[in-house]
Design an enzyme around this catalytic site. Structure first.
Site, mmCIF file in Angstrom:
data_model
loop_
_atom_site.group_PDB
_atom_site.id
_atom_site.type_symbol
_atom_site.label_atom_id
_atom_site.label_comp_id
_atom_site.label_asym_id
_atom_site.label_seq_id
_atom_site.Cartn_x
_atom_site.Cartn_y
_atom_site.Cartn_z
ATOM 1 N N SER A 102 -24.351 11.674 59.880
ATOM 2 C CA SER A 102 -24.064 11.227 58.520
ATOM 3 C C SER A 102 -23.003 12.093 57.835
ATOM 4 C CB SER A 102 -25.370 11.185 57.723
ATOM 5 O OG SER A 102 -25.216 10.554 56.486
ATOM 6 N N ASP A 241 -19.451 8.167 53.431
ATOM 7 C CA ASP A 241 -19.759 9.355 54.217
ATOM 8 C C ASP A 241 -19.430 9.081 55.683
ATOM 9 O OD1 ASP A 241 -21.822 7.579 54.719
ATOM 10 O OD2 ASP A 241 -23.366 9.114 54.823
ATOM 11 N N ASP A 243 -20.981 8.232 58.357
ATOM 12 C CA ASP A 243 -21.490 7.069 59.098
ATOM 13 C C ASP A 243 -21.507 5.793 58.273
ATOM 14 O OD1 ASP A 243 -23.706 7.745 57.488
ATOM 15 O OD2 ASP A 243 -25.123 7.020 58.985
ATOM 16 N N ASP A 245 -23.168 4.804 55.500
ATOM 17 C CA ASP A 245 -24.325 4.237 54.801
ATOM 18 C C ASP A 245 -24.401 4.688 53.344
ATOM 19 O OD1 ASP A 245 -25.185 6.849 55.165
ATOM 20 O OD2 ASP A 245 -27.094 6.323 56.109
#
Length: 446
Positions: A102, A241, A243, A245
């Site tokens: 993340s 961010d 990743d 999400d």
């Protein structure tokens, strides 16, 4: 308590503890065995990843473990985490796996799982996987080994899914945006999508090299986005961010617009349009000003534990469709099964276009209480911090200092070796002094 799984899968420093090739090999094998139970056909698992260099190693390890257990694998490559959730569902896979840490730096990595419905795994399934990890490694007979292929149309599928989350007539023509993709999983797909929708785009954080994910860019480094927005004269900025999400924004002046702000924009507009259902869900860390503003509008609001899985659980239990965290994890459950930075950004932009407002104008009814969070590094298990007598006493004193005027929270991170301290108060000086005193005690105890 889970032995391996944290609040967002398994995460840590590459090459240490659980984030090693040999453990991930066993993890893949365990997942394959759990999915194969009680069925005659081979299970199928999707694997996606972000752009950090260690993703190649862990992708190979997962693939080998799954194939050895008799599971088929589809390799998606670098894609946002929510895209893997969507593709797991639409491609009728039995599970989806994302290799990502993340918002963490490149030398961390992690593993997240999704169910066949594109939702985070329930506790029972996680427990079954943990039990299977402890069992001997399984390699099925050769004729039952899994097969592997690469999915070639994943980008197009996810772009169409994202565009379908807004009305067919929605357009970004005439709007200038700065898009910060954190050198992460959205680096290719987000600029493509926003340009297709007509935006004039300035894209930053779109040159991943395996080592620069989240480095000075993305939702944890909004100063880069803010400066670019001001320099380019853009209408607003959007940051994801690593990743994809999470999403945060800046207005035309470069001021930060966090997840609490975005929740307010959506909740207010959706209530007026009739789209809002049930209760809006925040967390214990959501700003008190958000709760007050929603209350003024007659919108029910509840707080879940910190973590988007707990927000999701509370939404399902309350029949709600909108929730999230200040960090930018937003859940629009009538559009996506999990937190989706791109889809959430589109929902906000659709509101602004429909109402003819700038981002700062859409926030005029929200008056947040001064709030600040600091992270204190903790060498051992972060949970131990809250049990230390000197820390507990300092927490009691901090809570007494702001009693009737604010709130104090001290909690171990579920994803990093840090203790997060948040202080909220109606006076910024009181807030800062209380935060500094408590943080000093925690640092001394570390």
């Amino acid at each position: 308590m889970s032995r391996y799984f944290g609040t967002d899968g398994i995460r840590g420093r590459v090459g240490q503890g659980l984030i090693s090739a040999d453990f991930v090999l066993r993890l893949g094998n365990a997942l394959g065995r759990v999915l194969a139970q009680g069925r005659d056909t081979r299970p199928m698992v999707l694997i996606g990843k972000d752009t950090r260099i260690s993703g190649y190693m862990f992708e190979s390890a997962l693939e080998a473990g799954l194939v050895a257990a008799g599971a088929d694998v589809q390799l998606i490559g670098p894609m946002p985490t929510p895209a893997i959730a969507f593709l797991t569902n639409t491609l009728r896979a039995d599970a989806g796996v994302v290799i990502s840490a993340s918002h963490n730096p490149h030398d961390d990595n992690g593993i997240k799982f999704f169910s066949a419905m594109g939702e985070k795994l329930d506790d029972a399934t996680e427990a079954a996987i943990e039990a299977a990890i402890e069992a001997p490694f399984l390699t099925v007979d050769s004729e039952y080994l899994g097969k592997v292929k690469r999915t070639r149309d994943a980008i197009g599928r996810y772009i169409e899914f994202s565009k379908a989350s807004v009305s067919r007539g929605f357009t970004l023509r005439g709007l200038k945006l700065v898009l910060d993709c954190a050198h992460g999983a959205t680096y290719h797909i987000a600029p493509m999508l926003f340009r297709e929708l007509g935006a004039e785009l300035v894209a930053i954080g779109v040159d991943p090299d395996g080592l620069n994910i989240n480095a000075g860019v993305g939702s944890t480094h909004l100063e880069t986005l803010a400066a670019t927005v001001r320099e380019s004269g853009a209408d607003l900025g959007i940051a994801f961010d690593g990743d994809g999400d999470r999403v945060l924004m800046t207005d035309a002046q470069g001021r930060t617009v966090d997840g609490d702000d975005l929740l307010y924009v959506l909740a207010r507009a959706w209530r007026a349009s009739g789209r809002l259902k049930g209760t809006v869900v925040g967390t214990l860390m959501s700003n008190y000003g958000l709760e007050q503003a929603l209350g003024t509008l007659g919108i029910p609001f509840i707080r879940a534990k910190v973590g988007d899985r707990y927000v999701h659980q509370a939404l399902v239990e309350s029949g709600g469709v909108l929730g999230g965290e200040a960090s930018g994890h937003l859940l629009c459950l009538d559009r996506a099964t999990t937190g989706d930075g791109i889809v959430s950004a589109l929902q906000v932009l659709e509101v602004l276009r429909h109402e003819g407002l700038t981002l700062s104008q859409a926030l005029l009814g929200l008056h947040k209480v001064p709030q600040k969070t600091v992270n204190v590094c903790w060498s051992g298990p972060a949970r131990a911090a809250v049990e230390m007598p000197e820390v507990r006493q300092a927490l009691v004193e901090a809570q007494a200092a702001v009693q009737g005027r604010g709130r104090v929270f001290l909690r171990p991170s579920g994803t990093e070796p840090v203790v997060r301290i948040t202080v909220e108060a109606d006076d910024v000086v009181l807030m800062q002094q209380t935060l500094d005193r408590l943080a000093d005690v925690v640092r001394d105890a570390a």
